[in-house]
Motif scaffolding. Structure first.
Motif, short mmCIF file in Angstrom:
data_model
loop_
_atom_site.label_atom_id
_atom_site.label_comp_id
_atom_site.label_asym_id
_atom_site.label_seq_id
_atom_site.Cartn_x
_atom_site.Cartn_y
_atom_site.Cartn_z
N GLU A 92 19.17 30.07 -46.72
CA GLU A 92 20.05 30.93 -47.52
C GLU A 92 20.87 31.86 -46.64
O GLU A 92 22.05 32.11 -46.92
N CYS A 93 20.28 32.36 -45.56
CA CYS A 93 21.01 33.20 -44.62
C CYS A 93 22.13 32.42 -43.95
O CYS A 93 23.24 32.93 -43.76
N PHE A 94 21.86 31.16 -43.60
CA PHE A 94 22.89 30.30 -43.02
C PHE A 94 24.04 30.14 -44.01
O PHE A 94 25.21 30.20 -43.63
N LYS A 95 23.71 29.94 -45.30
CA LYS A 95 24.76 29.79 -46.31
C LYS A 95 25.58 31.07 -46.45
O LYS A 95 26.80 31.03 -46.62
N LEU A 96 24.90 32.23 -46.39
CA LEU A 96 25.62 33.51 -46.46
C LEU A 96 26.60 33.64 -45.31
O LEU A 96 27.75 34.06 -45.49
N MET A 97 26.16 33.31 -44.09
CA MET A 97 27.05 33.40 -42.93
C MET A 97 28.17 32.37 -43.02
O MET A 97 29.32 32.69 -42.67
N ASP A 98 27.87 31.17 -43.49
CA ASP A 98 28.91 30.16 -43.68
C ASP A 98 29.99 30.67 -44.63
O ASP A 98 31.19 30.58 -44.33
N LEU A 99 29.57 31.20 -45.75
CA LEU A 99 30.51 31.68 -46.76
C LEU A 99 31.32 32.87 -46.25
O LEU A 99 32.54 32.88 -46.33
N ALA A 100 30.64 33.88 -45.73
CA ALA A 100 31.30 35.12 -45.35
C ALA A 100 32.13 34.98 -44.07
O ALA A 100 33.27 35.46 -44.01
N ILE A 101 31.58 34.33 -43.05
CA ILE A 101 32.24 34.29 -41.75
C ILE A 101 33.15 33.08 -41.61
O ILE A 101 34.29 33.21 -41.18
N LEU A 102 32.67 31.92 -41.98
CA LEU A 102 33.49 30.72 -41.83
C LEU A 102 34.46 30.54 -43.00
O LEU A 102 35.52 29.96 -42.83
N GLY A 103 34.09 31.06 -44.17
CA GLY A 103 34.91 30.81 -45.35
C GLY A 103 35.62 32.02 -45.90
O GLY A 103 36.24 31.94 -46.95
N SER A 104 35.55 33.15 -45.22
CA SER A 104 36.15 34.37 -45.74
C SER A 104 36.60 35.25 -44.58
O SER A 104 36.62 34.82 -43.44
N ARG A 142 31.16 29.60 -33.02
CA ARG A 142 30.90 30.63 -34.02
C ARG A 142 30.78 32.01 -33.38
O ARG A 142 31.08 33.02 -34.01
N ARG A 143 30.31 32.08 -32.14
CA ARG A 143 30.12 33.37 -31.49
C ARG A 143 31.43 34.13 -31.36
O ARG A 143 31.46 35.35 -31.41
N GLU A 144 32.52 33.40 -31.19
CA GLU A 144 33.82 34.05 -31.07
C GLU A 144 34.36 34.52 -32.42
O GLU A 144 35.37 35.20 -32.46
N LYS A 145 33.67 34.19 -33.49
CA LYS A 145 34.12 34.56 -34.84
C LYS A 145 33.43 35.81 -35.37
O LYS A 145 33.76 36.26 -36.45
N VAL A 146 32.44 36.34 -34.63
CA VAL A 146 31.68 37.47 -35.15
C VAL A 146 31.58 38.61 -34.16
O VAL A 146 31.65 38.42 -32.95
N VAL A 147 31.44 39.80 -34.72
CA VAL A 147 31.09 41.00 -33.97
C VAL A 147 29.69 41.37 -34.47
O VAL A 147 29.48 41.51 -35.67
N ILE A 148 28.75 41.47 -33.55
CA ILE A 148 27.36 41.79 -33.93
C ILE A 148 27.09 43.25 -33.59
O ILE A 148 27.17 43.65 -32.42
N ALA A 149 26.80 44.02 -34.61
CA ALA A 149 26.42 45.43 -34.44
C ALA A 149 24.91 45.50 -34.53
O ALA A 149 24.33 45.13 -35.54
N THR A 150 24.28 45.92 -33.46
CA THR A 150 22.83 46.01 -33.46
C THR A 150 22.43 47.39 -32.97
O THR A 150 23.24 48.16 -32.51
N LYS A 151 21.17 47.67 -33.10
CA LYS A 151 20.65 48.96 -32.69
C LYS A 151 19.20 48.79 -32.33
O LYS A 151 18.60 47.76 -32.61
N ILE A 152 18.62 49.78 -31.71
CA ILE A 152 17.22 49.73 -31.35
C ILE A 152 16.56 51.04 -31.80
O ILE A 152 17.14 52.12 -31.66
N THR A 153 15.39 50.92 -32.36
CA THR A 153 14.71 52.12 -32.88
C THR A 153 13.96 52.87 -31.81
O THR A 153 13.71 54.05 -31.94
N GLY A 154 13.57 52.17 -30.76
CA GLY A 154 12.83 52.81 -29.69
C GLY A 154 11.39 53.11 -30.06
O GLY A 154 10.68 53.81 -29.35
N GLY A 155 10.92 52.57 -31.18
CA GLY A 155 9.58 52.88 -31.63
C GLY A 155 8.62 51.80 -31.56
O GLY A 155 8.47 50.81 -31.09
#
Length: 155
Positions: A92-104, A142-155
């Motif tokens: 389902e996550c793959f489908k979400l990324m397909d729809l949002a990133i590849l199809g929108s 696909r990597r060139e189609k996305v910006v990944i915002a990540t963070k680290i909690t340090g915990g």
């Protein structure tokens, strides 16, 4: 263009096609991260928050004063593949990324090293990032189609 906000060890001299190292996540460690390909048509510098385009009704805005452009709408991944009873599974996550990133017009994925929440032995922290990495790995462009915002909690 120099990006002074990044540590020198991360990006000493960068332009909009520079590869970033050090943006690590459980599924993304050791990869190279080019800026999204649509930034090729966008001037390398300009005012932050500048609307540089609209794709499928979603405004694309400059992040900072360089060539990074992000969609105003992003995919949040906190509950992806989690122990939550109604969490989306990997397919389902793959489908979400397909729809949002590849199809929108979405190109922004928000994640963190501690996702999914809630986690357990079968759904460990880092699984959301691994899922994103697996989706990208099915087609390296696909990597060139996305910006990944990540963070680290340090915990």
């Amino acid at each position: 263009v120099t990006v002074p906000s990044l540590p020198r060890m991360c990006a000493p001299q960068v332009d909009r096609r520079t590869v970033f190292h050090g943006l690590v996540g459980a599924g993304l460690g050791g990869w190279s991260f080019p800026f999204p390909s649509f930034s090729k048509e966008i001037p390398a510098a300009g005012p932050t928050n500048e609307v540089v385009g609209v794709k499928d009704g979603i405004r694309q805005k400059r992040l900072g004063g360089n060539g990074i452009v992000v969609s105003e709408v992003g995919l949040g991944t906190q509950r992806w593949v989690s122990a939550d009873y109604n969490a989306p599974d990997e397919a389902e996550c793959f489908k979400l990324m397909d729809l949002a990133i590849l199809g929108s017009g979405v190109n922004l994925i928000d994640t963190a090293e501690q996702y999914p929440i809630p986690s357990d032995a079968n759904h460990p922290e880092g699984l959301a990032e691994k899922t994103i990495g697996k989706w990208i790995n099915t087609d390296k462009s696909r990597r060139e189609k996305v910006v990944i915002a990540t963070k680290i909690t340090g915990g």
